[in-house]
Scaffold this active site. Structure first.
Site, mmCIF file in Angstrom:
data_model
loop_
_atom_site.group_PDB
_atom_site.id
_atom_site.type_symbol
_atom_site.label_atom_id
_atom_site.label_comp_id
_atom_site.label_asym_id
_atom_site.label_seq_id
_atom_site.Cartn_x
_atom_site.Cartn_y
_atom_site.Cartn_z
ATOM 1 N N HIS A 1 30.002 38.869 13.251
ATOM 2 C CA HIS A 1 29.032 39.296 12.638
ATOM 3 C C HIS A 1 29.291 39.852 11.283
ATOM 4 O O HIS A 1 28.453 39.453 10.346
ATOM 5 C CB HIS A 1 28.586 40.791 13.858
ATOM 6 C CG HIS A 1 27.284 41.625 13.076
ATOM 7 N ND1 HIS A 1 26.140 42.019 13.158
ATOM 8 C CD2 HIS A 1 27.590 42.618 11.572
ATOM 9 C CE1 HIS A 1 25.460 42.460 12.686
ATOM 10 N NE2 HIS A 1 26.236 43.058 11.306
ATOM 11 N N GLU A 2 30.694 40.754 11.307
ATOM 12 C CA GLU A 2 31.424 40.999 9.912
ATOM 13 C C GLU A 2 31.732 39.501 9.081
ATOM 14 O O GLU A 2 30.981 40.077 8.283
ATOM 15 C CB GLU A 2 31.872 41.470 10.861
ATOM 16 C CG GLU A 2 32.077 43.370 10.937
ATOM 17 C CD GLU A 2 30.384 43.834 11.131
ATOM 18 O OE1 GLU A 2 29.934 43.880 9.522
ATOM 19 O OE2 GLU A 2 30.573 44.103 11.816
ATOM 20 N N HIS B 1 28.641 38.710 7.281
ATOM 21 C CA HIS B 1 28.460 39.200 6.090
ATOM 22 C C HIS B 1 29.224 39.040 5.066
ATOM 23 O O HIS B 1 28.795 39.031 3.524
ATOM 24 C CB HIS B 1 28.295 41.027 6.577
ATOM 25 C CG HIS B 1 27.977 41.835 7.320
ATOM 26 N ND1 HIS B 1 26.423 42.126 6.932
ATOM 27 C CD2 HIS B 1 27.659 42.209 8.357
ATOM 28 C CE1 HIS B 1 25.778 42.412 7.272
ATOM 29 N NE2 HIS B 1 26.280 43.152 7.918
ATOM 30 N N GLN C 1 28.446 45.755 2.496
ATOM 31 C CA GLN C 1 27.638 46.891 2.874
ATOM 32 C C GLN C 1 28.174 48.259 2.166
ATOM 33 O O GLN C 1 27.324 49.212 2.146
ATOM 34 C CB GLN C 1 28.705 46.886 4.580
ATOM 35 C CG GLN C 1 27.368 45.926 5.559
ATOM 36 C CD GLN C 1 27.615 46.078 7.026
ATOM 37 O OE1 GLN C 1 29.042 46.323 7.456
ATOM 38 N NE2 GLN C 1 26.439 47.167 7.547
ATOM 39 N N GLY D 1 31.621 48.091 13.459
ATOM 40 C CA GLY D 1 32.109 46.960 12.257
ATOM 41 C C GLY D 1 31.390 47.438 11.148
ATOM 42 O O GLY D 1 30.589 47.783 10.712
ATOM 43 N N CYS E 1 23.057 46.864 12.794
ATOM 44 C CA CYS E 1 23.517 46.266 11.719
ATOM 45 C C CYS E 1 23.274 48.017 11.156
ATOM 46 O O CYS E 1 22.030 48.247 10.966
ATOM 47 C CB CYS E 1 23.662 45.338 10.887
ATOM 48 S SG CYS E 1 24.499 45.278 9.190
ATOM 49 N N LEU E 2 24.343 48.648 10.604
ATOM 50 C CA LEU E 2 24.845 49.872 9.761
ATOM 51 C C LEU E 2 23.735 49.811 8.737
ATOM 52 O O LEU E 2 22.666 50.222 7.870
ATOM 53 C CB LEU E 2 25.337 50.137 9.517
ATOM 54 C CG LEU E 2 26.707 50.390 10.695
ATOM 55 C CD1 LEU E 2 27.751 50.883 10.005
ATOM 56 C CD2 LEU E 2 26.128 51.867 11.587
HETATM 57 NI NI NI Z 1 26.239 43.986 9.933
#
Ligand code: NI
Length: 159
Positions: free
Chosen positions: A130-131, A134, A51, A46, A88-89
């Protein structure tokens, strides 16, 4: 399409509230394509627009069941509970234990700006939460029970 630079924890852009997308434009279509390229390249499931430094309410997800784009998503129903590893990326090499609903229903717009409702369980439900967090400037760090820990590349479950 192109791979964009993923912003990491400490970058202010990850703490901002994103703006709704009022209409589809070529620029936004390119952004969505780039988000998928960036997410797949980083082996994530995701990615949220902030991000890659764009403060728009857009999320891309693929938990192995095909690509999903959510524009202006809202969580409209949740149930149950799951506790598990989350990454998380924007926080490479780390993970944490986070409790999320086990079932999540979202309402959003698709790439054609049509209203859609999607249901997810387990990993997909976790990815929705999660997304969408963000988009409101929230990262999972504040939810991780006992803080973050190091993960090796093989066990990374980044989102
Ligand atoms: Ni993330």
């Amino acid at each position: 399409m192109a791979i964009r630079k993923i912003r990491e924890l400490g970058d202010d852009v990850l703490t901002k509230t994103c703006k709704s997308v009022p209409k589809m434009t070529l620029r936004t279509k390119i952004l969505i394509g780039d988000m998928f390229d960036t997410m797949y390249h980083a082996a994530g499931v995701g990615l949220a627009a902030p991000q890659v430094g764009v403060l728009k309410r857009i999320v891309t997800i693929d938990v192995g069941e095909g690509p999903i784009v959510l524009i202006n998503p809202e969580i409209i129903e949740t149930s149950g509970e799951q506790t598990g590893e989350e990454g998380c990326l924007s926080i490479p090499g780390k993970a944490g234990t986070v409790t999320r609903p086990n079932y999540v229903k979202v309402r959003a717009l698709n790439e054609d700006m049509e209203e859609i409702e999607l249901e997810g369980e387990e990993l997909l439900a976790r990815a929705f939460c999660h997304e969408i967090d963000h988009l409101d400037g929230k990262v999972y760090v504040e939810l991780a029970e006992g803080g973050l820990y190091d993960v090796t590349a093989e066990t990374e479950g980044e989102e």
